[in-house]
Design an enzyme around this catalytic site. Sequence first.
Site, PDB file in Angstrom:
ATOM      1  N   ASN A  29      -3.031   1.253   1.582  1.00  0.00           N
ATOM      2  CA  ASN A  29      -4.462   0.929   1.687  1.00  0.00           C
ATOM      3  C   ASN A  29      -5.245   2.236   1.662  1.00  0.00           C
ATOM      4  O   ASN A  29      -4.685   3.303   1.948  1.00  0.00           O
ATOM      5  CB  ASN A  29      -4.777   0.112   2.954  1.00  0.00           C
ATOM      6  N   THR A  43      -7.106  -6.762   2.631  1.00  0.00           N
ATOM      7  CA  THR A  43      -5.682  -6.971   2.878  1.00  0.00           C
ATOM      8  C   THR A  43      -5.051  -7.811   1.775  1.00  0.00           C
ATOM      9  O   THR A  43      -5.676  -8.769   1.275  1.00  0.00           O
ATOM     10  CB  THR A  43      -5.457  -7.623   4.267  1.00  0.00           C
ATOM     11  N   GLU A  73      -4.597  -2.511   8.306  1.00  0.00           N
ATOM     12  CA  GLU A  73      -4.552  -1.190   8.957  1.00  0.00           C
ATOM     13  C   GLU A  73      -5.947  -0.603   9.172  1.00  0.00           C
ATOM     14  O   GLU A  73      -6.104   0.604   9.315  1.00  0.00           O
ATOM     15  CB  GLU A  73      -3.705  -0.220   8.122  1.00  0.00           C
ATOM     16  N   HIS A  92      -3.133   5.617   2.610  1.00  0.00           N
ATOM     17  CA  HIS A  92      -1.876   5.223   3.257  1.00  0.00           C
ATOM     18  C   HIS A  92      -0.982   4.598   2.201  1.00  0.00           C
ATOM     19  O   HIS A  92      -1.429   3.740   1.439  1.00  0.00           O
ATOM     20  CB  HIS A  92      -2.146   4.221   4.385  1.00  0.00           C
ATOM     21  N   HIS A  94       3.395   3.492   1.131  1.00  0.00           N
ATOM     22  CA  HIS A  94       4.815   3.386   1.486  1.00  0.00           C
ATOM     23  C   HIS A  94       5.593   4.202   0.445  1.00  0.00           C
ATOM     24  O   HIS A  94       6.373   3.661  -0.337  1.00  0.00           O
ATOM     25  CB  HIS A  94       5.248   1.924   1.503  1.00  0.00           C
ATOM     26  N   TYR A 113       6.172  26.292   1.211  1.00  0.00           N
ATOM     27  CA  TYR A 113       4.846  26.701   1.726  1.00  0.00           C
ATOM     28  C   TYR A 113       3.824  25.574   1.664  1.00  0.00           C
ATOM     29  O   TYR A 113       2.824  25.568   2.384  1.00  0.00           O
ATOM     30  CB  TYR A 113       4.345  27.949   0.989  1.00  0.00           C
ATOM     31  N   HIS A 155       7.942   3.052   8.324  1.00  0.00           N
ATOM     32  CA  HIS A 155       6.733   2.499   7.729  1.00  0.00           C
ATOM     33  C   HIS A 155       6.304   3.247   6.449  1.00  0.00           C
ATOM     34  O   HIS A 155       6.391   2.700   5.372  1.00  0.00           O
ATOM     35  CB  HIS A 155       5.611   2.502   8.782  1.00  0.00           C
ATOM     36  N   TYR A 209      -8.136  26.583  -1.374  1.00  0.00           N
ATOM     37  CA  TYR A 209      -7.313  26.484  -2.571  1.00  0.00           C
ATOM     38  C   TYR A 209      -8.050  25.609  -3.573  1.00  0.00           C
ATOM     39  O   TYR A 209      -8.557  24.558  -3.201  1.00  0.00           O
ATOM     40  CB  TYR A 209      -5.947  25.857  -2.239  1.00  0.00           C
TER      41      TYR A 209
HETATM   42  P1  13P Z   1      -2.767  -4.416   3.811  1.00  0.00           P
HETATM   43  O1  13P Z   1      -2.512  -5.229   2.550  1.00  0.00           O
HETATM   44  O2  13P Z   1      -3.250  -5.295   4.932  1.00  0.00           O
HETATM   45  O3  13P Z   1      -3.631  -3.236   3.553  1.00  0.00           O
HETATM   46  O4  13P Z   1      -1.369  -3.913   4.358  1.00  0.00           O
HETATM   47  C1  13P Z   1      -0.493  -3.142   3.615  1.00  0.00           C
HETATM   48  C2  13P Z   1       0.226  -2.144   4.466  1.00  0.00           C
HETATM   49  O5  13P Z   1       0.740  -1.189   3.933  1.00  0.00           O
HETATM   50  C3  13P Z   1       0.292  -2.305   5.919  1.00  0.00           C
HETATM   51  O6  13P Z   1       0.797  -1.154   6.521  1.00  0.00           O
END
Ligand code: 13P
Length: 215
Positions: A29, A43, A73, A92, A94, A113, A155, A209
């Site tokens: 997200n 979401t 989140e 954010h 994964h 570095y 996560h 930078y």
């Molecule tokens: P959302 O679709 O609610 O943004 O959730 C995805 C997610 O990575 C939760 O950690």
Amino acid sequence: MDDLQTRKAIIAACLKMNTVGLNQGTSGNISVRVGDYILITPTSIPYEDLLPEDIVRLDMDGTPHGLRKPSSEWRFHLDILRARPDLNAVVHAHAPYCTTLAIMHMDIPAVHYMVAAAGGEDIRCAPYATFGTQELSDRVIEALEGRKACLMAHHGMLAAEASLDKAMWLAVEVEALARQYHGALLLGDPPVLNDDQLAEAIAQFTRGYGQATTD
Ligand code: 13P
């Protein structure tokens, strides 16, 4: 960037984060500060289907405005942008290698570095907490102390910066770093930069930078 431009930029960044292999599916997200509110992805909607009006506006007290429910989140996005006036965008993801290290509860030490691009001598892994909870947000805020990126146990990862472009850049760099560290671990016990080398790298990033920009 105005509200509409920011909504479009968030969607473009979401699509990019999946095409460059930083993320997959509806995981991840993104949020961006716009004046006195934030815009955040909704979401669970596939990024290919997102329209500007699907992006949710959140007031700084967490009140949502829009057609969709905000990302699960939203708490850590809002808490980061509330606590850190130096940061205006949060990505954010994964990301595969960051998440591999995060499954093992591993910080990323100064094996390269580029660790200094995240603000300090390492990139911490926040302890596990259930997704979408205030507990996770609290742990993330702690892991980000003096930093602009962290891993999240079992996560994923996040990167936050002064602009969305910079946050995306940092997210890609942190994932590259995680991949390099993972590779080095396969070869043995990776050496780390000493304190002087690290301090100089941090100072270089602090001096600035990249090209001077207004964002
Ligand atoms: P959302 O679709 O609610 O943004 O959730 C995805 C997610 O990575 C939760 O950690």
